[in-house]
Design a protein around this motif. Structure first.
Motif, PDB file in Angstrom:
ATOM      1  N   PHE A 166       0.893  -1.044   0.417  1.00 38.35           N
ATOM      2  CA  PHE A 166      -0.412  -0.136  -0.246  1.00 38.35           C
ATOM      3  C   PHE A 166       0.305   1.499   0.165  1.00 38.35           C
ATOM      4  CE2 PHE A 166      -3.029  -2.471   2.202  1.00 38.35           C
ATOM      5  CZ  PHE A 166      -3.853  -3.235   0.936  1.00 38.35           C
ATOM      6  N   VAL A 169       1.401   1.754  -3.423  1.00 38.67           N
ATOM      7  CA  VAL A 169       1.370   2.407  -4.489  1.00 38.67           C
ATOM      8  C   VAL A 169       0.783   4.014  -4.289  1.00 38.67           C
ATOM      9  CG1 VAL A 169      -1.740   2.168  -4.713  1.00 38.67           C
ATOM     10  CG2 VAL A 169      -0.848   0.445  -4.047  1.00 38.67           C
ATOM     11  N   CYS A 173       3.654   3.477  -7.202  1.00 36.56           N
ATOM     12  CA  CYS A 173       4.497   2.320  -8.042  1.00 36.56           C
ATOM     13  C   CYS A 173       3.063   1.711  -8.558  1.00 36.56           C
ATOM     14  CB  CYS A 173       5.823   1.719  -7.255  1.00 36.56           C
ATOM     15  SG  CYS A 173       6.551   2.876  -6.307  1.00 36.56           S
ATOM     16  N   MET A 174       4.288   0.467  -9.675  1.00 37.95           N
ATOM     17  CA  MET A 174       3.015  -0.319 -10.681  1.00 37.95           C
ATOM     18  C   MET A 174       3.465  -1.382 -10.285  1.00 37.95           C
ATOM     19  SD  MET A 174       2.126   1.674 -14.378  1.00 37.95           S
ATOM     20  CE  MET A 174       0.597   0.787 -14.359  1.00 37.95           C
ATOM     21  N   VAL A 194      -3.181  -5.244  -5.397  1.00 39.44           N
ATOM     22  CA  VAL A 194      -2.815  -4.936  -6.243  1.00 39.44           C
ATOM     23  C   VAL A 194      -4.158  -4.028  -6.651  1.00 39.44           C
ATOM     24  CG1 VAL A 194      -1.326  -3.825  -7.411  1.00 39.44           C
ATOM     25  CG2 VAL A 194      -0.604  -5.252  -6.275  1.00 39.44           C
ATOM     26  N   PRO A 195      -4.166  -2.741  -7.218  1.00 36.70           N
ATOM     27  CA  PRO A 195      -5.293  -2.199  -7.681  1.00 36.70           C
ATOM     28  C   PRO A 195      -4.690  -2.595  -8.250  1.00 36.70           C
ATOM     29  CG  PRO A 195      -4.584  -0.589  -5.955  1.00 36.70           C
ATOM     30  CD  PRO A 195      -3.384  -1.845  -5.877  1.00 36.70           C
ATOM     31  N   ARG A 198      -2.693  -0.565 -11.661  1.00 41.79           N
ATOM     32  CA  ARG A 198      -1.487  -0.869 -11.124  1.00 41.79           C
ATOM     33  C   ARG A 198      -1.264  -1.919 -11.945  1.00 41.79           C
ATOM     34  NH1 ARG A 198      -0.093   2.965  -7.554  1.00 41.79           N
ATOM     35  NH2 ARG A 198      -1.738   5.084  -7.245  1.00 41.79           N
ATOM     36  N   ASN A 245      -3.270  -0.366 -18.436  1.00 41.23           N
ATOM     37  CA  ASN A 245      -1.981  -0.258 -17.787  1.00 41.23           C
ATOM     38  C   ASN A 245      -1.026   0.045 -18.411  1.00 41.23           C
ATOM     39  OD1 ASN A 245      -3.623   0.032 -15.274  1.00 41.23           O
ATOM     40  ND2 ASN A 245      -2.880  -2.270 -14.834  1.00 41.23           N
TER      41      ASN A 245
END
Length: 254
Positions: A166, A169, A173-174, A194-195, A198, A245
């Motif tokens: 988190f 994020v 970052c990806m 991970v969202p 991302r 992405n």
């Protein structure tokens, strides 16, 4: 990247020059239409990698100095910075806090910090970063040394905690997911956390494994369904997110 409409899959971290036959691997990526970010472990390999991939539509070389080598090869830092002027892609770089490399962490930090500083100065850089047992330090350096509008950081094969994820994020970052993350309990939890905006894919071949063998370019296509299964969504949702992405990554480069 001018061939984004023809790409069938995305590998954002692969050691092409460490394959048994790099030329054959590049040909495989071309035939399958797999965008492949070919990381470099030492800048002395950069001229050959650049030459090897010069005619490829889908394979792009990145300039790097692997943290496992930084303790002994830190004098190559100036060469990394010089070569960074020639490409938008940087990697493999970062920190490694595992027992066999922990003794060189201070040197690693100086090298990685200087690379981040140079990326921030130049702008338009995409960095694929190693953070094994050093995720918090990596993220703190990213936050201190770069801004998301100038440097896009990808944490490859992330194995930190959820809190560290988190934090990554929040730092912009990806995360590039590979088959190894799908196979472990901690990895699957991170893949689920991970969202979706991302998420990227990678093989880390020849080190990454798929179904008991060395990962290959084609495996990033199979990863789409595997990630979807972990997240409990349709594969089309993951596939669409990966396209969007990846477009974000390509738009960041010159």
């Amino acid at each position: 990247m001018k061939t984004t409409d023809t790409i069938a899959g995305y590998d954002f971290h692969c050691h092409v020059d460490l394959q048994r036959s790099p030329a054959a691997y590049i040909a495989e990526c071309e035939a399958l239409r797999i965008f492949t970010l070919a990381v470099t472990t030492t800048p002395k390999a950069w001229p050959q990698n650049k030459k090897l991939m010069a005619g490829s539509r889908y394979v792009r070389p990145a300039i790097g100095l692997h943290p496992e080598l930084a303790g002994d090869r830190y004098r190559e830092l100036d060469l990394v910075k010089l070569c960074m002027k020639e490409t938008s892609f940087v990697g493999e770089v970062g920190l490694d806090g595992s027992p066999e490399h922990k003794g060189s962490l201070e040197v690693q930090r100086r090298v990685y910090g200087a690379i981040l500083d140079e990326a921030q100065k130049l702008g338009g850089k995409v960095i694929t970063t190693h953070s094994r047992r050093a995720a918090n330090d990596v993220i703190e350096l990213i936050k201190a040394r770069t801004k998301p509008d100038r440097v896009l950081n990808i944490l490859h094969w992330f194995s930190g905690s959820k809190n560290e994820l988190f934090a990554g994020v929040a730092a912009g970052c990806m995360f590039s997911i590979n088959p190894g993350m799908i196979k472990s309990k901690n990895g699957r939890e991170l893949v689920g956390a991970v969202p979706i905006d991302r998420v990227l894919t990678e093989t880390d071949s020849p080190f990454g494994k798929w179904e008991g063998r060395q990962a290959r370019a084609e495996d990033v296509i199979g990863l789409v369904s595997a990630i979807a299964e972990v997240r409990g969504v349709e594969p089309s949702i993951v596939a669409n997110a990966l396209r969007q992405n990846s477009q974000r990554v390509f738009a960041f480069t010159r």
